[in-house]
Each structure stands twice: as C-alpha cells, then as structure tokens.
Write an enzyme that holds these catalytic residues in place. Sequence first.
Site, PDB file in Angstrom:
ATOM      1  N   TYR A 288      24.341  51.243  40.148  1.00  0.00           N
ATOM      2  CA  TYR A 288      24.985  52.519  41.241  1.00  0.00           C
ATOM      3  C   TYR A 288      24.462  53.452  41.584  1.00  0.00           C
ATOM      4  CZ  TYR A 288      28.265  48.730  41.938  1.00  0.00           C
ATOM      5  OH  TYR A 288      29.226  47.612  42.515  1.00  0.00           O
TER       6      TYR A 288
ATOM      7  N   GLU B 157      24.542  48.792  36.498  1.00  0.00           N
ATOM      8  CA  GLU B 157      25.248  48.528  37.409  1.00  0.00           C
ATOM      9  C   GLU B 157      23.752  48.351  38.837  1.00  0.00           C
ATOM     10  OE1 GLU B 157      27.520  45.983  34.731  1.00  0.00           O
ATOM     11  OE2 GLU B 157      27.050  48.229  34.820  1.00  0.00           O
TER      12      GLU B 157
ATOM     13  N   CYS C 251      36.394  34.947  42.660  1.00  0.00           N
ATOM     14  CA  CYS C 251      36.234  36.776  42.474  1.00  0.00           C
ATOM     15  C   CYS C 251      35.163  37.804  43.057  1.00  0.00           C
ATOM     16  CB  CYS C 251      36.236  37.074  41.231  1.00  0.00           C
ATOM     17  SG  CYS C 251      35.446  35.707  40.035  1.00  0.00           S
TER      18      CYS C 251
ATOM     19  N   GLN D 206      33.876  32.088  42.005  1.00  0.00           N
ATOM     20  CA  GLN D 206      33.957  31.188  43.409  1.00  0.00           C
ATOM     21  C   GLN D 206      34.816  32.238  43.896  1.00  0.00           C
ATOM     22  OE1 GLN D 206      34.154  26.898  43.962  1.00  0.00           O
ATOM     23  NE2 GLN D 206      32.979  27.133  42.225  1.00  0.00           N
TER      24      GLN D 206
ATOM     25  N   HIS E 200      23.144  45.485  40.707  1.00  0.00           N
ATOM     26  CA  HIS E 200      22.445  43.535  40.941  1.00  0.00           C
ATOM     27  C   HIS E 200      22.031  43.869  42.072  1.00  0.00           C
ATOM     28  CE1 HIS E 200      27.726  44.056  40.692  1.00  0.00           C
ATOM     29  NE2 HIS E 200      27.422  45.825  40.957  1.00  0.00           N
TER      30      HIS E 200
ATOM     31  N   ARG F 168      30.047  54.263  31.899  1.00  0.00           N
ATOM     32  CA  ARG F 168      29.429  52.609  31.454  1.00  0.00           C
ATOM     33  C   ARG F 168      27.883  52.630  31.185  1.00  0.00           C
ATOM     34  NH1 ARG F 168      31.907  48.275  34.530  1.00  0.00           N
ATOM     35  NH2 ARG F 168      30.436  46.216  33.978  1.00  0.00           N
TER      36      ARG F 168
ATOM     37  N   GLN G 161      38.578  53.417  36.632  1.00  0.00           N
ATOM     38  CA  GLN G 161      37.148  53.925  37.673  1.00  0.00           C
ATOM     39  C   GLN G 161      36.224  54.837  38.481  1.00  0.00           C
ATOM     40  OE1 GLN G 161      34.000  50.824  38.447  1.00  0.00           O
ATOM     41  NE2 GLN G 161      33.510  50.422  36.276  1.00  0.00           N
TER      42      GLN G 161
END
Length: 743
Positions: A182, A180, A357, A355, A268, A230, A116
């Site tokens: 970015y 997301e 990751c 939690q 995000h 994506r 990616q």
Amino acid sequence: KWNTSLFSTSTPYPNLLAPLELGHTTLRNRVLMGSMHTGLEEASGLFTTAKLDEMAVFYAERAKGMVGLIVTGGISPNNAGKGYFGAAKMSTGAEAERHKVVTNAVHEHGGKIAMQILHTGRYAYHFNPVSASAIKSPIGWYKPKALSSTEVENTIDDFVRCSELAKSAGYDGVEIMGSEGYFINQFIVSRTNKRTDKWGGSYENRIRLPIEVVKRVRQAVGKDFIIIYRLSMLDLVEGGSSWPEVVELAHKIEAAGASIINTGIGWHEARVPTIATMVPRGAFTWVTEKLKKEVSIPLCTTNRINMPAVAESVLASGAADMISMARPFLADPHFVKKAMENRSDEINTCIGCNQACLDHIFVSKRASCLVNPIAAHETTLKLALVAASKVQRIAVVGAGPAGLAFSTAAAKRGHLVTLFDKESEIGGQFNMAKLVPGKEEFYETLRYFKKQLELNKVSVQLGKSVQESDLKEFDSVVVATGVLPRNVRIPRREGDSGRVNVVSYVDVLKGGAHVGNRVAVIGAGGIGFDVSDFLTHPHTAHEGVRDATVMTSVDSVAVNDFLTEWGIDHEVSAAGGLVPKGSSKTALLQVPRKVYLLQRKEGKLGGGLGKTTGWIHRTTMKKREVEELSGCSYIEINDEGLVIERKKKQQTLPVDTVVICAGQESLKSLYSALTTKENSTKKQKLFLIGGAQEAGELDAKRAIDQGTRLAAVVEDANTGDVFEAPIGLIPKTMKFFTELMRK
C-alpha cells in the site's frame, strides 16, 4: 510482563493468555484480531448510519469473545487514499463521531480497539490514485499521480489528523498500514519509488515517510495511545526491501514512538500465496522471529495461525510477543474465550479458503465466512431460541455441509432434529476435500460439526438409507442429499485391452483407486484442479494428507517444502525475500507423475476458481508441469491412451489413467418422491438445500449459508423456500465498472 494471576493456571495456553503490558495500558492477552476489510466500514454516514451500527455489533461480539486487541478494517485518512469510491475515511469530526458507537460497544465488553489507517496509494480502484511515482500497479486500474513534495507533507498531516480523530472517537490506538504494497510501502522500495527529492533515492529518503508519519502521530496523540506499525518484513516482489533495510526501518519506527510492530508479509501483487489454505500453518513466523532480537517493543506475528495450540507453540518458542489472527475471528468470534475455558474442540476453525471473505471484498461484497455465514451479518442472521409453541420435529437427510449446518443451527435454536446419512461418517463431500493437499483444515470443520451435533443433542443416524416411510412422523423434512459425479462416456476402440483405466474423482480421492504415472484429468473446474494437485503433490503418493486436528505446532518440514516450491529465501539474502531466478534453491520438489488437465470449452483453465486463489492453483499446475489443454473433444480411448480433438486436429495423449472430474448432478430423488401428488396434501413441510438444490461446483459456501439461513426461520418458512445471502448494490456497481475497465 507476565501476570499469571489473571488467567487460569490450568490452561494449556499460558503464553497466549498472558497479559501484555504496553506501559500506559495492559492488554488482557496476547491475541490481536488483525485488520480485515468487511464492508461494514463503508458509507459511514454517507447515506445512513446503519452500517456502523452493524460494525459495532460485529466487533462487540469479538470483544465479548475476549480478544486482547481488535484492529478494524482500513479507514482512509483522505479521499485519495480510499480503496474505491464510497470507501470509508476519517478526515472530519462528523465522521469520527459516527465511530463512537463502535468503540463504546467494544469497551462495554472490556475490549480494546485500534483503527487501522489505510492509504491504498496505487492500489485504489477509483479514477485518481496517487503514489510515490507514476507507476501503474499490475492489479490496478489507472496509473497513479506522483505526489509533489508539498502533497506528501499534506498526506502526512492527513495521517496525523486521522489519528487525532480516531482518539476522539474513543479508539485505544491506531494501526498505521505500512505493508502489503500500500501507499507507505510504495515509498519505501525502489520498485515503486523513482523520486529524486527528499522522499526518494537513498533508502534513508525512502523511509522518511513512514518515520515522519509515526513520529508526528505520536507527538499529536500523546503517550497514552497505542500505535501499531504494520511493517513489511517480506515483500515477496522483486525490487523489495533487503533484510538489513527491514531491520533499519524497525529500529527507526521504534524510536519514532510505535508501541507494537506488526508483521506484514507480501504485496498484494506478489505471485506467492501468503494466507490461502495451501500455506502451512505458521509458515511465516520465522520472519518475525528473525526480527525479534533487533527491537525491544512487542512484535506481533501473523498469517495462517488458526488454532490456540499453534499460537501457543509460536509464543512459547520466543518467535513473537503477540499473535495476529484475522479470518479466524470471522469463523469463530469466541475463539479466545473457548481457549480460556479449555473448549478448543468447540472452535469453528478458519480453513483459509478466502471464498466468503477476501473473494467477497475484492468484488465489494460484504465479507463473511464459509464456515460461519453469520459473520458480519449478526444483525440480520440470528439463531434466536424458538418459541416453545413452534418447536418442530425435523428430519434432515444428508450429513454433508448443508445438512450439518442446518442440523446444528436448528437444534441450537431448540428444534428437535434427527440427522440421517447412508454413509458411516458425517461430512459428505468434505470427506474428499480433506484429502486434497492444502485442504487439511476440513478435518477441523468436521471435528467442529461433530462436537456441535453432540452439544445440541442432534439425533444422528448413520449408515441408513432413508425411505419415505421413515419420515412420516416429522413436522418438516430437509433434504440435503448432495450430488453425484457427472459421468462422461468416452468410447473405447473395438478390441481395446483395457490398459487405460477410467475412474471418477470419487474413486481417486475416497476410493483409493490405483492411478498410473501418466494421467488425463477431464474437467478443469475446482475439482479438476484439486485432483491434479492431489496427483502431483510431492508427498501425497507415499505419505497422504495429515489430519489438521493433530497439528499443534508449526510443521517445519511442510514450511520448508512450501518455501522451496514458491521460491522464498529463508535467509532473506536477496531484496524482497525471493530466491534469485536460476538459483539452486529454486529446485522443484519431485513430482510423482505426468498430468494433463483438459476442458471442453476454449479459454483459460480455472476461470471459475476463486478470485484470490485461482491464480495460486494455476501457478501450482505450471510449477508441476501439468499440461493444460482447452477446447477438447474426447474421441476415444485405446491402448495408446486418450484421443482428443483440438482445433480440428486429433492427438493421442499417452496416458494410462483417465480421471473424470466433469461436474456433478443433484441427487434429489427422495425430494421428488416426497413432493408427488399423493404427498402434496400432507401438512409436513419440505425443503431442498445444498448440492441437492443446485449442483454447480461443489459449493460449500452456498450449502452452509443456505442451511444456516433456513434454520434461522424454518418454523415460519413454507415448503420449497430457499434462502440465499443478499448481494447488495455496491458489488453490482463494482462489477459494472470492472467490466467497463476490461473493455
């Protein structure tokens, strides 16, 4: 194309396991391991090559587990795009060379892997972020610099160069991150792009960047290379893309040369949960399905798909051509292989908790997994078979998370393990957690451990309160007796009739205690928020929580309720996919009771909740009109309700039930008895793990990690040893800078 000869005709997952023809290459099944940052990508040769060796082992294990196509964590095409100082990038031949150990490891197991390319833009946590316009992110540190037109061209060149280097490193393709929120996504939407040159203004200009990136990358790498784009199909922020704009971009990305379009859901900074456990399984597959008829290249759907049956049902419905799963491969690297071999009951299911990751990654700590702490620690945490001369008879007292983790791991290594618990079922605190709405996945965890106990021949003795005399014949004893709820004594007024009922969270979640229509929840930690969720959830009162192990398809009712509660427009009639404020579609689901959530200390409630999920819990409470009160002293209970004092003023909360969620105390009486002076001369080794070792919040992550780490070395460990996951230098440094930014 479907080639049924390549997989078992008896499989219950024919669509999931069917190969996918991409023209120049064929994927062995329809499973894409989605990109997720693990921390294994960092410092790629900056100080050492060891971390790329670990990255190689990590992905090789997933390739061995038969994933169709792996996508790595994000690698920046240049310095400006790095997520933070020291983050991974690929802009030189030397950096590409170091990745060959990763691609070779995957190819050795017949797998395919794409890298990616991630430019974080204004989401970067360093001093020099860049973006389309100089607009600071609500979750960023600094206002970004707006790139000049020449700098935009240079950045496109960097994407192209990065793709060429990835190919030279042996990658089978690249995923270009365009969602997301970015860098590329920041150019696409008017929310973050206020430019007036050819890279801004009209939608045609705003999508010029992603189209040019894909087109020029395809020209550079040729036809025999996978390009995944994506695409943000649902931004979930105001000022995002409209659905016609999403469709237009998809058409042009296909024309530019993409091999696959992957679904991106939510920025995000969006205030809508997209992957956390309270999101229903497959909650966003309808978005991919909506685009399916618009393009001819394969579409990959994603988010909260964590078991083969659900993935199969999505593909069978025609909603997508591939399934992307990321965190499920932290939980179980052999997910696909087990599905192929009709062993789905042995899959260690991702519970969507974040939690170990995402919560780790956002403090620059290596990612792992609550239910599988070996993930991303494969080279340092190994469950090797024990030498025959060192096999021990081990008693484990307590079948909660810590006891289950230790028992299954130690038995897998060859030790002879007997597991005791006074209850009639395994699980400990998990048996309460599974009853909280949105935490149904704990049913899967218990199913997994039950199967592992059976496979590894652990002797399970339930309904037995263990005494010291029961443990004499064992070489080692592991005490994992868990916790007891801490009691808070609130005086009742003399003559009080007892109208107000006082119960503990155990009484409510496990004991089925009657709870009235007006409730005070004392304690605003994780348990207090869970109980408040349980008490205010629209369906808990009359339907209860469904057993996740019987969920084999997307639950349309649960999905629709979720979309309604969080203001997501199923029709995507408004830009960004959010229901306009004031619309009838935003009507709240009916809340069954009034709840007050209280804590003693001043400040924001839920301050200790997970970094990536705490805001979801707090927002849920706000949506359900839970009244949050901090700085509370509890004066008395009388027939009018609960009397509290805040800021030197008393007030009476008109409640009929008080639920105590004020923390826990370690239950270690057995361990104390075993470590008395009379027993100190015994050769028997004693260990204390999980909540019995440290109560804190109900920390299943620490409990399972402790149990697994002890099991890995128990024959060589000494009485009282406790093994914890290492923290590392980078998270300590990030914590310092974060605190500095706050100041």
